[in-house]
Design a protein around this motif. Structure first.
Motif, mmCIF file in Angstrom:
data_model
loop_
_atom_site.group_PDB
_atom_site.id
_atom_site.type_symbol
_atom_site.label_atom_id
_atom_site.label_comp_id
_atom_site.label_asym_id
_atom_site.label_seq_id
_atom_site.Cartn_x
_atom_site.Cartn_y
_atom_site.Cartn_z
ATOM 1 N N GLY A 105 28.394 25.746 46.343
ATOM 2 C CA GLY A 105 29.405 26.790 46.389
ATOM 3 C C GLY A 105 30.086 26.811 45.030
ATOM 4 O O GLY A 105 29.838 25.935 44.194
ATOM 5 N N SER A 106 30.947 27.790 44.786
ATOM 6 C CA SER A 106 31.708 27.720 43.541
ATOM 7 C C SER A 106 33.097 28.309 43.753
ATOM 8 O O SER A 106 33.322 29.084 44.676
ATOM 9 N N PHE A 107 34.010 27.898 42.898
ATOM 10 C CA PHE A 107 35.402 28.342 43.043
ATOM 11 C C PHE A 107 36.082 28.306 41.688
ATOM 12 O O PHE A 107 35.615 27.661 40.760
ATOM 13 N N MET A 108 37.195 29.020 41.608
ATOM 14 C CA MET A 108 37.988 29.008 40.389
ATOM 15 C C MET A 108 38.736 27.686 40.361
ATOM 16 O O MET A 108 39.651 27.454 41.152
ATOM 17 N N CYS A 109 38.347 26.797 39.465
ATOM 18 C CA CYS A 109 38.795 25.406 39.549
ATOM 19 C C CYS A 109 40.056 25.156 38.732
ATOM 20 O O CYS A 109 40.135 25.506 37.558
ATOM 21 N N ALA A 110 41.018 24.543 39.383
ATOM 22 C CA ALA A 110 42.281 24.256 38.699
ATOM 23 C C ALA A 110 42.139 23.110 37.715
ATOM 24 O O ALA A 110 43.000 22.898 36.870
ATOM 25 N N ARG A 111 41.056 22.344 37.823
ATOM 26 C CA ARG A 111 40.896 21.209 36.914
ATOM 27 C C ARG A 111 40.259 21.611 35.594
ATOM 28 O O ARG A 111 40.511 21.001 34.576
ATOM 29 N N ILE A 162 34.072 27.318 49.984
ATOM 30 C CA ILE A 162 33.288 28.383 50.624
ATOM 31 C C ILE A 162 33.738 28.653 52.063
ATOM 32 O O ILE A 162 33.578 29.750 52.585
ATOM 33 N N GLY A 220 42.032 21.090 43.378
ATOM 34 C CA GLY A 220 41.166 21.993 42.627
ATOM 35 C C GLY A 220 41.412 23.456 42.913
ATOM 36 O O GLY A 220 41.119 24.306 42.097
#
Lengths: 505, 238
Positions: free
Chosen positions: A101-107, B113, B148
């Motif tokens: 999956g992918s996400f807008m990462c805060a790290r 997800i 995150g």
């Protein structure tokens, strides 16, 4: 997190600026040379030796970790790598695009790809470094007397035991093909002792938590002065360094080049795809030069072929420790049993079989391919006896029902394939209803047949496969059992009477 | 939709068996992201609910309600300081063991997800509500780095709404480790980034779980004081 690439090492960068990268995008990660003068922290050594874990799992300040890296003691590895354009999870080997999956990462401040397959052990994403140890291994003290076990082995066990010792000391791969009830655990003791006295780090990995919990006290008793770590989902020992580790196969994902010997139990217990990722974990966890012992009662077709053609080192223990032959399954045609079930009936020969067990008072285990049919059969059989239950994988009362069967409160237990392995009831008969179903593979059927006659006081048990057309798998299963009995007799592990009685059905 | 690769359920990973028929071919049926078995384990909040917090009255004894409002909300409304701040909360599902696990995997394990599991439902709920601004309940900077992503923001984004990040949060101990009284008598944990566009607007706050309603009310208080016309809220679980 993001790193700046310096001439010979990485520098972490907390505030986001333009010229830093995520670890997955750095082509080659520089590894500083080991600085022998650096006073490393032995607690970090204990935590990290042979591991690959996340920063979040390390209860030490980041600056300390970074200085160990800069002095060559700690390694940073990519969590996600790319093979061409396809992502691969370095920890679990997942390559299935649907399992990312992918996400807008805060790290890292970017769209960040992560692995869903092993997420229960902490999220690995493109900006996640895997932390490992590059310094020396912790020194473990070995007592003079390692083993406290003084039982005796059968002839078959002794041979296998000697080979395990040899394989471990010479870093070989070896398959121990031991029939259900051969006494596999005792076969390992001498090998474990040899490994420990040679200061090798050794691990027993098994697919199921129940087995870890059952094996731990037995190992503790056999090796009273040795630290043993027992690892399973939710266990306390998660970060314990021990010369002897017993873990679920899943827990191997936290290890990297850790073990001089791995004993992999029940390699065949899972469908191929799952098996593949567990194999990956085992290969990651062993050292490049190390021994690997595979234990199983039912190797798959490929392995059997490799054994026969001499491509795979193996030893069989073809007979049970009690010197009685394995019960050979009988095939009984029972017509279109599913159609009968829809009319709330069971085939007459199945009813007959059940009634004769109830009359003689012998407990019986009935295997069904699917839950709904099993529930129907339960309703039909219940009028015959009140002491009957049905159990399946998601049954909340699974443990209690199996316990009731053990304590003989139940006469009949209906089950899906979940009870095919691992459980021992001393004196039972076994039937499979619908043995032609594809769920009943050769190995499942051999395991099921292996439930009967396990105790030395009751070495006989009837195994009946009720079917609506014999399958190749049923024939292979019977052939395998007959072959083991023949071999057991040939090498003198079976008593003649027992072989005559059972071996030639 | 990918016609060559079978879709897997986002929750349990089993293949989703699509019912292939003429209807499937000719209609633009919405894509299923979870299997029927998992869908069955999510219990929708239906029937009579508390007019303020959206809790179901079905499993609630009559002694815990006063007319159309539950006891908890009554206690909030009796307090002048909190009266009428939160107009109404909508919650989608009962917080049962299954949903507990799904939400834990989503926010604590960080399986982003899983936000998609709730997208359709959020879309249809928010579509029916009059609103100008969708504001996610924020995480503190420390917590955001740790996780995150912000789960409330993820829920909005995946459902196709633009989150307005107008609130910030001061770092404090995890909510889930505090009791009700501790939560209510907390000093304000939120801060407002000065926002002129708030004047006279209808705001919808979004969060994952409604437990005591304290978080939402603290945020609502701040927004109302800064000139919001009304504050409603939406959560996945109640």
């Amino acid at each position: 997190m993001r790193f700046l690439v310096n001439s010979n090492h990485l520098l972490p960068e907390r505030c986001l600026s333009g010229n830093s990268s995520r670890i997955s995008q750095i082509p080659i990660i520089p590894q500083p040379l080991l600085n022998y003068k650096f006073p490393f922290n032995p607690k970090l050594q204990l935590l990290l030796a042979g591991k690959q874990i996340l920063l979040d799992d390390i209860p030490f300040p980041f600056d300390e970790i970074q200085s160990h890296y800069e002095n060559g003691y700690i390694t940073y590895r990519k969590g996600i790598e790319y093979q061409g354009k396809l992502p691969v999870c370095v920890r679990c080997g997942n390559k299935d695009p649907q399992q990312f999956g992918s996400f807008m990462c805060a790290r890292c401040g970017e769209q960040c790809l992560y692995c869903r397959h092993c997420i229960m052990m902490g999220r690995i994403s493109e900006c996640t470094p895997l932390i490992g140890w590059n310094g020396s291994e912790p020194v473990t003290e070995v007592p003079d007397k390692i083993m406290g076990w003084s039982g005796t082995l059968s002839k078959g066990q002794q041979e296998a035991s000697d080979l395990v010792v040899e394989a471990i000391l010479q870093n070989k791969e070896w398959l121990i093909w031991a029939v259900c009830g051969a006494g596999k655990t005792e076969v390992l003791f001498a090998g474990i002792e040899a490994a420990l006295s040679a200061k090798k780090r050794i691990c027993i990995a098994t697919p199921r938590t129940d087995v870890v919990l059952e094996l731990f006290p037995r190992l503790k008793a056999a090796f009273p002065a040795i630290d043993i770590a027992a690892l399973y989902g939710g266990s306390e020992d998660r970060h314990v360094y021990a010369p002897l580790t017993i873990a679920t196969t899943h827990q191997l994902l936290r290890f990297y080049h850790a073990f001089d010997a791995i004993i992999l139990d029940e390699v065949d217990a899972f469908p191929y795809t799952v098996e593949e990722s567990l194999q990956y974990a085992a290969i990651q966890a062993r050292k490049p030069v190390s021994a690997m012992i595979y234990l199983t009662a039912t190797p798959n077709q490929k392995w059997q072929r490799e054994c026969r053609s001499g491509q795979r080192n193996f030893t069989t223990i073809p007979a049970r420790f009690h010197r009685h032959s394995l019960p050979v399954p009988q095939f009984k045609w029972c017509g279109n049993w599913q159609k009968l079930l829809y009319k709330d009936k069971l085939p007459p020969n199945v009813i007959q079989w059940v009634k004769s067990r109830l009359d003689s008072g012998k407990q019986a285990l009935l295997f069904f391919p699917h839950i709904p049919m099993m529930e129907k059969a339960l309703a039909i059989l219940r009028p015959l006896t009140p002491n009957i239950e049905a159990v399946h994988a998601e049954d909340p009362e699974r443990k209690e029902k199996v316990q009731k069967m053990r304590s003989k409160e139940l006469k009949l237990l209906l089950t899906t394939t979940i009870l095919e392995r691992g459980v021992t009831f001393p004196n039972i008969d076994v039937a499979v209803i619908g043995a032609e179903d594809i769920i009943f593979t050769e190995s499942a059927l051999v395991q099921i047949a292996g439930r009967a006659g396990r105790s030395k006081d009751y070495p006989d048990g009837v195994v009946t496969f009720f079917h609506y057309g014999k399958t190749e798998e049923m024939l292979k299963a019977r052939r395998q059992i007959l072959m083991m009995n023949r071999e057991g007799f040939k090498v003198g592990l079976l008593d003649r009477e027992s072989f005559k009685k059972e071996g030639r059905i | 939709m990918n016609n060559f690769q079978q879709e897997r359920c986002l929750i349990c990973g089993q293949f989703i068996t699509a019912v292939v028929g003429w209807g499937w071919i000719f209609s633009m049926e919405t894509e299923h992201v979870i299997c029927e078995a998992c869908e069955g384990k999510l219990e929708r909040i239906e029937g009579e609910t508390c007019k303020i917090c959206g809790r179901s009255f079905e499993a609630l004894a009559n002694t815990f309600r006063i007319g159309e409002i539950c006891n908890d909300c009554c206690r909030w409304e009796e307090d002048l300081q909190w009266q009428g701040l939160l107009e109404k909360n909508f919650s989608l599902f009962h917080y049962n063991d299954f949903l507990k696990e799904v939400i834990a995997k989503f926010k604590y394990r960080g399986d982003y997800i899983l936000a998609k599991v709730f997208s359709d439902e959020i879309k249809s709920r928010l579509g029916n509500m009059e609103a100008d601004l969708f504001i996610p309940i924020p995480l503190s900077e420390e917590r955001l780095y740790e996780r995150g992503f912000n789960q409330a923001e993820a829920l909005l984004l995946e459902a196709g709404f633009a989150p307005v990040k107008m609130l910030t949060r001061v770092h404090s101990e995890k909510q889930s480790k505090k009791s009700r009284t501790e939560r209510i008598h907390l000093p304000q944990v939120f801060q407002l980034i000065p926002a002129p566009q708030l004047q006279g607007r209808k705001v919808i706050l979004v969060d994952d779980i409604y437990t005591t309603g304290s978080t939402l009310r603290h945020a609502a208080k701040l927004l109302k004081e800064a000139g919001a016309f009304s504050v409603n809220s939406l959560t996945i679980a109640r």
